[in-house]
Scaffold this motif. Structure first.
Motif, PDB file in Angstrom:
ATOM      1  N   LEU A  51       0.921  -1.481  -0.166  1.00  0.00           N
ATOM      2  CA  LEU A  51       0.055  -0.119   0.093  1.00  0.00           C
ATOM      3  C   LEU A  51       0.663   1.467   0.003  1.00  0.00           C
ATOM      4  CD1 LEU A  51      -2.949  -0.739   2.481  1.00  0.00           C
ATOM      5  CD2 LEU A  51      -3.096  -0.413  -0.024  1.00  0.00           C
ATOM      6  N   PHE A  68       1.405   4.280  -2.866  1.00  0.00           N
ATOM      7  CA  PHE A  68       1.108   5.708  -2.768  1.00  0.00           C
ATOM      8  C   PHE A  68       2.218   6.506  -2.969  1.00  0.00           C
ATOM      9  CE2 PHE A  68       1.183   9.338   0.402  1.00  0.00           C
ATOM     10  CZ  PHE A  68      -0.160   9.791   0.367  1.00  0.00           C
ATOM     11  N   THR A  78       2.790   1.386  10.986  1.00  0.00           N
ATOM     12  CA  THR A  78       1.590   0.624  10.548  1.00  0.00           C
ATOM     13  C   THR A  78       1.270  -0.333  11.449  1.00  0.00           C
ATOM     14  OG1 THR A  78       2.919  -0.561   8.931  1.00  0.00           O
ATOM     15  CG2 THR A  78       1.879   1.759   8.211  1.00  0.00           C
TER      16      THR A  78
END
Lengths: 257, 276
Positions: free
Chosen positions: A246, A250, B110
């Protein structure tokens, strides 16, 4: 010199995370002991219904809270940027920004006490559960969305909206065809931020959640107080494995602009 | 109309909760459900405000408040002090690879807050990786007790809150005018002098914003001291949590929250005046 600190800082940031991800593949029952390569903790994770349930609950609460936060925060930001001066505006601004700066324990305690007193007087909410956690997260998320939308509207100025009004558009048409498309990026970013805030929160969910509403961070926190588990390592690896592509996507998207 | 909806949202979910906390701090704990009684809401006047006298007379809590501010201050200073050289280092990376390195800085976050702290437990505990390595190298024979210490708590705080300081500092540093530093260098200033007299002053507001963004939430932090800190370390966030969940003294927890808010008012006002 600064590059050396950057490298050391990266080591500091990655050391605990790499440790989790690496030992996710260890066969040992002890979470941070190497016992040969194995995928057993990923299998154990897939069979851990309590954890999967908590994860599903967390994702649902986060999605719901983020959506509510975008609706409420969008209105907050629009009022702050476009309504000029009105009676009570300083108080309005202070309350809109308060969730950003209140320590979590204070926000958590205050929302919980509100829910308890509210139940006493109105009968709602009956006990604490998913709905109260969702409202608590939405309240926090809305403050962030409000700041983003307000900043975006202030940066854009009123020129485009004034032009639409001069051409005879009704206030609703102006909002739908001019304002909304312009603040859409802020709303989308705000949704993501509110989603992540909700997904990572322990304190608000502990205060405002009941026994039937254990979110993933709350469950992980209560387990970690007993000691780390190898299944948590496997979960950390999975989260990284989702975040890396991800993040790469991006970067590539931003790099293209 | 729209403003009224927004005002209602704020009144219900931000204003009312704070008022309830203030009222609760004037209540008295009782056995039963809910475990409190508020004379003010029952129309019996202010009451004795027992919780407040406990709070002000019990040195225990004032000490916890002081320790929290100290821990928050050191953590915030640590985050800002680490952010400056890291951000400057990042800006020296060629633009083509800069986004990737920024990704490398942000990626550990994250994994989520709780799991990152689990990683610190794994690094620092007696059977953890650092002790295993030191024993393996023959440097020590008995494990060093690193977990549940002030140092472990501080490492966790800086690890937890670094992005709050790093992002504003990075934004300010990348927006600064390189001509100023070039001019200072042409006039013969050394690198450290340039940083101290040019770079730091032109980015001071972002540095202050970063400091406050860490300081304010850190002052009420509960999770990190609970997982990494010494068991006896008494901090405001922990005291509020314990009074509420363990002792079930809701008025005292509420009064402690008000006190924590009281000492944070000044930094909060400062923050609200800082630019975003």
């Amino acid at each position: 010199m600064t590059r050396l600190v950057l490298a050391l800082g990266l080591v500091f940031l990655w050391a605990p995370v790499a440790l989790l991800a690496g030992f996710a593949f260890s066969d040992a029952r002890q979470p941070f002991l190497w016992g040969g390569f194995s995928l057993r903790w990923f299998q154990a994770l897939a069979r851990n219904e309590r954890l999967l349930e908590a994860a599903f609950l967390s994702l649902s609460v986060a999605a719901g809270a983020a959506t509510l936060a975008v609706l409420a925060g969008g209105v907050l930001g629009w009022v702050l940027a476009r309504q000029g001066r009105f009676a009570g505006r300083p108080l309005f601004g202070a309350l809109a920004a308060a969730p950003l700066v209140l320590p979590e324990v204070v926000t958590g305690l205050s929302l919980l006490l509100l829910f308890v007193v509210l139940e006493q007087f109105t009968g709602w909410p009956q006990g604490r559960g998913v709905a109260t956690v969702l409202l608590a997260h939405a309240s926090l998320g809305a403050a962030y969305v409000g700041v983003l939308v307000q900043a975006r509207l202030a940066a854009l100025g009123r020129v485009l909206e004034d032009a639409a009004a001069d051409l005879g558009a009704s206030p609703l048409a102006i909002f739908r065809t001019v304002t909304l498309p312009l603040i859409l990026p802020s709303l989308a970013g705000g949704w993501g931020l509110a989603f992540l805030l909700s997904l990572d929160d322990v304190v608000l969910a502990s205060f405002t959640g009941g026994p039937g509403a254990t979110t993933l961070p709350v469950l992980l926190f209560s387990q970690l107080r007993m000691g780390p588990t190898p299944e948590a390592n496997a979960l950390a690896f999975i989260l990284l494995a989702v975040a890396v592509p991800l993040g790469g996507l991006f970067c590539w998207w931003r790099g293209g602009k | 109309m729209i403003r009224a909806i927004a005002a209602l949202w704020l009144a219900l979910l931000v204003g009312a909760p704070l008022l309830v906390v203030a009222a609760m701090s004037l209540g008295v704990p009782v056995d039963g459900l809910p475990p409190y009684r508020i004379p003010l809401l029952a129309g019996e006047g202010m009451g004795e405000a027992e919780a407040w006298s406990v709070l002000t007379e019990d040195g225990h809590f004032l000490w916890a408040l002081w320790r929290s501010l100290w821990l928050a201050g050191v953590s915030a200073l640590g985050c800002v002090a680490l952010s400056y050289p890291m951000a400057l280092g990042l800006l020296r990376v060629p633009p083509r690879r800069r986004m990737a390195v920024l990704g490398l800085v942000l990626l550990p976050f994250t994994v989520g807050f709780v799991l990152r702290m689990a990683g610190w437990v794994g690094l620092l505990r007696d059977s953890g990786l650092v002790n295993q390595a030191l024993i393996g190298l023959g440097l020590i024979t008995d494990p060093l007790p690193m977990l549940y210490s002030e140092g472990a708590m501080l490492a966790g705080m800086i690890h937890g809150y670094l992005p709050f300081a790093f992002m504003p500092v990075l934004a300010a540093l990348s927006a600064r005018d390189p001509a100023l530093e070039q001019a200072a260098a042409d006039l013969g200033a050394g690198r450290l002098t340039i940083f101290r007299t040019v770079t730091l002053p032109v980015t001071a507001r972002a540095g202050l914003a970063g400091f406050l963004l860490v300081f304010i939430p850190a002052a009420g932090e509960f999770v990190i001291p609970e997982l990494l800190g010494p068991p006896e370390a008494l901090l405001a966030g922990r005291a509020i949590w314990q009074e509420f969940f363990s002792s079930r003294d809701w008025p005292l927890a509420a009064a402690a929250s008000m006190a924590l808010l009281g000492v944070l008012i000044l930094p909060i006002l400062l923050w609200q005046r800082a630019p975003r």
